[in-house]
Write a protein that holds these residues in place. Structure first.
Motif, PDB file in Angstrom:
ATOM      1  N   GLY A 215       0.828  -1.192   0.000  1.00 53.97           N
ATOM      2  CA  GLY A 215       0.000   0.000   0.000  1.00 53.97           C
ATOM      3  C   GLY A 215       0.861   1.240   0.000  1.00 53.97           C
ATOM      4  N   PRO A 216       0.246   2.435   0.063  1.00 57.14           N
ATOM      5  CA  PRO A 216       0.997   3.696   0.005  1.00 57.14           C
ATOM      6  C   PRO A 216       2.042   3.853   1.098  1.00 57.14           C
ATOM      7  CG  PRO A 216      -1.321   4.096  -0.378  1.00 57.14           C
ATOM      8  CD  PRO A 216      -1.205   2.662   0.039  1.00 57.14           C
ATOM      9  N   ARG A 217       1.756   3.367   2.306  1.00 57.16           N
ATOM     10  CA  ARG A 217       2.738   3.528   3.384  1.00 57.16           C
ATOM     11  C   ARG A 217       4.033   2.779   3.074  1.00 57.16           C
ATOM     12  NH1 ARG A 217       2.299   5.294   8.506  1.00 57.16           N
ATOM     13  NH2 ARG A 217       0.003   5.240   8.433  1.00 57.16           N
ATOM     14  N   LEU A 245       1.626  10.899   2.789  1.00 58.45           N
ATOM     15  CA  LEU A 245       0.771   9.732   3.014  1.00 58.45           C
ATOM     16  C   LEU A 245      -0.710  10.064   2.894  1.00 58.45           C
ATOM     17  CD1 LEU A 245       0.476   6.756   3.596  1.00 58.45           C
ATOM     18  CD2 LEU A 245       0.629   7.256   6.048  1.00 58.45           C
ATOM     19  N   PRO A 246      -1.223  11.147   3.498  1.00 55.10           N
ATOM     20  CA  PRO A 246      -2.650  11.436   3.317  1.00 55.10           C
ATOM     21  C   PRO A 246      -3.039  11.595   1.847  1.00 55.10           C
ATOM     22  CG  PRO A 246      -1.764  12.732   5.120  1.00 55.10           C
ATOM     23  CD  PRO A 246      -0.591  12.069   4.462  1.00 55.10           C
ATOM     24  N   ALA A 247      -2.184  12.267   1.070  1.00 57.70           N
ATOM     25  CA  ALA A 247      -2.504  12.502  -0.343  1.00 57.70           C
ATOM     26  C   ALA A 247      -2.518  11.197  -1.131  1.00 57.70           C
ATOM     27  CB  ALA A 247      -1.501  13.481  -0.953  1.00 57.70           C
ATOM     28  N   LEU A 248      -1.497  10.357  -0.943  1.00 58.65           N
ATOM     29  CA  LEU A 248      -1.416   9.122  -1.727  1.00 58.65           C
ATOM     30  C   LEU A 248      -2.380   8.059  -1.226  1.00 58.65           C
ATOM     31  CD1 LEU A 248       2.362   8.742  -2.614  1.00 58.65           C
ATOM     32  CD2 LEU A 248       0.551  10.006  -3.778  1.00 58.65           C
ATOM     33  N   GLN A 249      -2.681   8.066   0.058  1.00 58.14           N
ATOM     34  CA  GLN A 249      -3.668   7.111   0.568  1.00 58.14           C
ATOM     35  C   GLN A 249      -5.037   7.400  -0.034  1.00 58.14           C
ATOM     36  OE1 GLN A 249      -2.998   4.407   2.924  1.00 58.14           O
ATOM     37  NE2 GLN A 249      -4.926   3.848   1.913  1.00 58.14           N
ATOM     38  N   LYS A 250      -5.387   8.676  -0.146  1.00 56.20           N
ATOM     39  CA  LYS A 250      -6.674   9.043  -0.746  1.00 56.20           C
ATOM     40  C   LYS A 250      -6.716   8.609  -2.209  1.00 56.20           C
ATOM     41  CE  LYS A 250      -9.793  12.970  -1.466  1.00 56.20           C
ATOM     42  NZ  LYS A 250      -9.988  14.435  -1.261  1.00 56.20           N
ATOM     43  N   MET A 251      -5.633   8.831  -2.944  1.00 53.64           N
ATOM     44  CA  MET A 251      -5.574   8.387  -4.336  1.00 53.64           C
ATOM     45  C   MET A 251      -5.684   6.879  -4.433  1.00 53.64           C
ATOM     46  SD  MET A 251      -2.597  10.885  -5.889  1.00 53.64           S
ATOM     47  CE  MET A 251      -2.685  10.122  -7.521  1.00 53.64           C
ATOM     48  N   PHE A 252      -4.987   6.191  -3.558  1.00 51.13           N
ATOM     49  CA  PHE A 252      -5.006   4.727  -3.540  1.00 51.13           C
ATOM     50  C   PHE A 252      -6.423   4.209  -3.295  1.00 51.13           C
ATOM     51  CE2 PHE A 252      -4.399   0.628  -1.334  1.00 51.13           C
ATOM     52  CZ  PHE A 252      -3.514  -0.013  -2.189  1.00 51.13           C
ATOM     53  N   ASP A 253      -7.109   4.787  -2.313  1.00 47.91           N
ATOM     54  CA  ASP A 253      -8.468   4.356  -1.974  1.00 47.91           C
ATOM     55  C   ASP A 253      -9.448   4.620  -3.109  1.00 47.91           C
ATOM     56  OD1 ASP A 253      -7.515   3.585   0.497  1.00 47.91           O
ATOM     57  OD2 ASP A 253      -8.187   5.408   1.527  1.00 47.91           O
TER      58      ASP A 253
END
Length: 265
Positions: A215-217, A245-253
């Motif tokens: 995942g992004p992390r 992390l907040p930016a890429l986690q949102k994109m990932f989701d």
């Protein structure tokens, strides 16, 4: 544009190469390739907006590392605008076309390597896509249909950590396009990243999930120690390290893709 019989010693097969011409030079492509090759043949360019964006980060004194060169659509323009290019391409058939294109364009400042980038010296199973050779990749952890729809050949290719394979080499810019293998490549090039000023890397959630199983992390754990700023071109957004992390986690989701995130010091 024209087609002609390719030298068997160059391509490794009795094939036909189609030559596309654009402002950066001549590009031999596989006529079956409906990805990068078709874009070069029909449009006379490949990801032009991304290319110009990344080129703005280098000058003629810089050394550049390109991991996942395909036939050289990015290599040739970079070679004309920097001091030297190290070009990594795992697929042997695509590598043969890359070598042909380096000769067609007199790109003497490019050193090309027919290997995959990984976190250790190994031989990996590699899915050699037929209709989209730019989509070739290491064997995914999850065999999603979109990677196998054209019944690709599976081949064995040598892989190495680039910190060891390119030992003592320094690059101002690292450009990476390797269809989900980023995690393994990044693990094997921490010294290179520590010295680089810029990293351009694609972000495709299904590749992270299915090819690398991360995942992004996990992705950012290998990047964030070396860079302070991130440009997300598709969102026209810049964030500092605490926002990675907040930016890429949102994109990932949201399964949102970016062909070239740009990390800088």
């Amino acid at each position: 544009m024209f087609a002609g019989k390719a030298n068997k010693a160059l391509l490794g097969v009795n094939a036909v190469a189609v030559i596309a011409h654009n402002k950066d030079g001549l590009f031999a492509t596989d006529p079956e390739d409906m990805g990068v090759g078709q874009e070069l043949r029909k449009l006379g360019a490949y990801r032009e907006k991304e290319l110009q964006r990344v080129l703005s980060y280098i000058d003629n004194n810089d050394n550049v590392l390109i991991v996942g060169t395909h036939v050289g659509a990015m290599v040739i323009p970079f070679a004309k605008r920097c001091k030297a290019v190290a070009a990594i391409e795992a697929n042997p058939d695509t590598f043969a076309l890359l070598e042909m294109n380096l000769r067609l364009n007199d790109a003497h400042n490019v050193q090309a390597y027919n290997i995959a980038a990984s976190d250790k010296a190994e031989t990996i199973d590699f899915v050699s896509s037929r209709t989209n050779s730019g989509g070739a990749k290491r064997m995914p952890k999850v065999r999603d249909f979109r990677y196998f729809y054209d019944s690709p050949e599976t081949i064995a290719v040598p892989a190495y950590p680039l910190d060891e394979y390119l030992k003592d080499q320094t690059f101002s810019l690292v450009f990476m396009d390797i269809e989900g293998s980023e995690y393994f490549a990044l693990k094997g090039m921490q010294n290179i990243l520590a010295k680089a000023q810029t990293l351009s890397v694609e972000f495709i959630p299904h590749h992270l999930r299915n090819v690398s199983g991360i995942g992004p992390r996990d992705f950012l754990d290998l990047i964030a120690p070396h860079f302070e700023h991130l440009l997300i071109p598709t969102l026209n957004t810049r964030v500092t390290k605490d926002g990675f992390l907040p930016a890429l986690q949102k994109m990932f989701d949201q399964d949102q893709v970016d062909d070239g995130l740009i990390f800088t010091k």
